[in-house]
Write an enzyme that holds these catalytic residues in place. Structure first.
Site, PDB file in Angstrom:
ATOM      1  N   HIS A   9       0.822  -1.213   0.000  1.00  7.29           N
ATOM      2  CA  HIS A   9       0.000   0.000   0.000  1.00  7.29           C
ATOM      3  C   HIS A   9       0.856   1.263   0.000  1.00  7.29           C
ATOM      4  O   HIS A   9       2.033   1.247   0.362  1.00  7.29           O
ATOM      5  CB  HIS A   9      -0.955   0.000   1.204  1.00  7.29           C
ATOM      6  CG  HIS A   9      -0.267   0.047   2.537  1.00  7.29           C
ATOM      7  ND1 HIS A   9       0.327   1.186   3.038  1.00  7.29           N
ATOM      8  CD2 HIS A   9      -0.095  -0.914   3.470  1.00  7.29           C
ATOM      9  CE1 HIS A   9       0.840   0.927   4.226  1.00  7.29           C
ATOM     10  NE2 HIS A   9       0.605  -0.345   4.509  1.00  7.29           N
ATOM     11  N   GLU A  85      -2.257  -6.737   7.668  1.00  6.98           N
ATOM     12  CA  GLU A  85      -0.925  -6.612   8.253  1.00  6.98           C
ATOM     13  C   GLU A  85      -0.847  -7.496   9.497  1.00  6.98           C
ATOM     14  O   GLU A  85      -1.885  -7.899  10.050  1.00  6.98           O
ATOM     15  CB  GLU A  85      -0.677  -5.142   8.612  1.00  6.98           C
ATOM     16  CG  GLU A  85       0.606  -4.836   9.375  1.00  6.98           C
ATOM     17  CD  GLU A  85       1.878  -5.197   8.625  1.00  6.98           C
ATOM     18  OE1 GLU A  85       2.158  -6.409   8.467  1.00  6.98           O
ATOM     19  OE2 GLU A  85       2.614  -4.285   8.229  1.00  6.98           O
TER      20      GLU A  85
END
Length: 196
Positions: A9, A85
């Site tokens: 990202h 994550e």
């Protein structure tokens, strides 16, 4: 032959502030948003059939910005927590430099990059591997076997776990793998085998 693209990202607000985000849902920074155009150029030459990402806002915002810029808003996007994550436990929200002073640089590095050492109340990379890899095999590789090209937009450690699986990186050597914000890795996939 199909293609797998892995994209970290864009920079989040807590990336900018040098804080651990983990499972905390932090949006992109202004700089991250502004970098979407440059990142999109890296993907412009690829035919993408499907996108996979996590429900974390920084990942979804990255997907949205890039697909808008590439004018590919109609692509199917699969959102799944398997690509989140790693959970940094009690470190989430802490400034990384402050943590080094408190716990020592070596310990913080082990928590961040080692294979099987988890931060307090958090996940190790091994834990992340055991949720990302089954997802990759069940869903993404199914698309790849059907000749579709897939883009996975995710966070640093979910991508590190996937790269470990694809490149067969040893438990000892994975500590050295870093993927920068908006970092792109690409692989071809043929007869069940990945190639860089």
């Amino acid at each position: 032959m199909s293609k797998l693209l892995l994209l970290r990202h864009l920079q989040s607000q807590w990336n900018k502030e040098n804080r651990w985000a983990g499972w905390t849902d932090i949006p992109l920074s202004e700089e991250g948003i502004l970098s979407a155009g440059e990142t999109s150029k890296k993907l412009a030459g690829f035919k993408i059939d499907k996108v996979y990402t996590s429900p974390l806002i920084r990942n979804k915002e990255t997907v949205s910005l890039i697909l808008n810029i590439l004018d590919k808003k109609d692509l199917p996007v699969v959102i799944d927590k398997a690509l989140d994550e790693r959970n940094y436990g009690r470190l989430q929200g802490l400034n990384k430099e402050d943590a080094k002073k408190q716990f020592g640089e070596k310990q913080v590095h082990l928590w961040r990059r080692s294979w099987n050492i988890a931060p307090p109340e958090g996940e190790s990379l091994k834990d992340v591997y055991h949720r990302t890899t089954p997802f990759l095999k069940k869903y993404v590789e199914k698309d790849l076997k059907e000749g579709k090209n897939a883009l996975v937009v995710a966070s640093h450690n979910s991508l590190r776990a996937i790269v470990k699986y694809i490149e067969k990186i040893s438990d000892e050597d994975i500590i050295n793998l870093e993927i920068p914000y908006a970092g792109l890795r690409q692989y071809s996939f043929e007869n069940g085998v990945y190639k860089k």
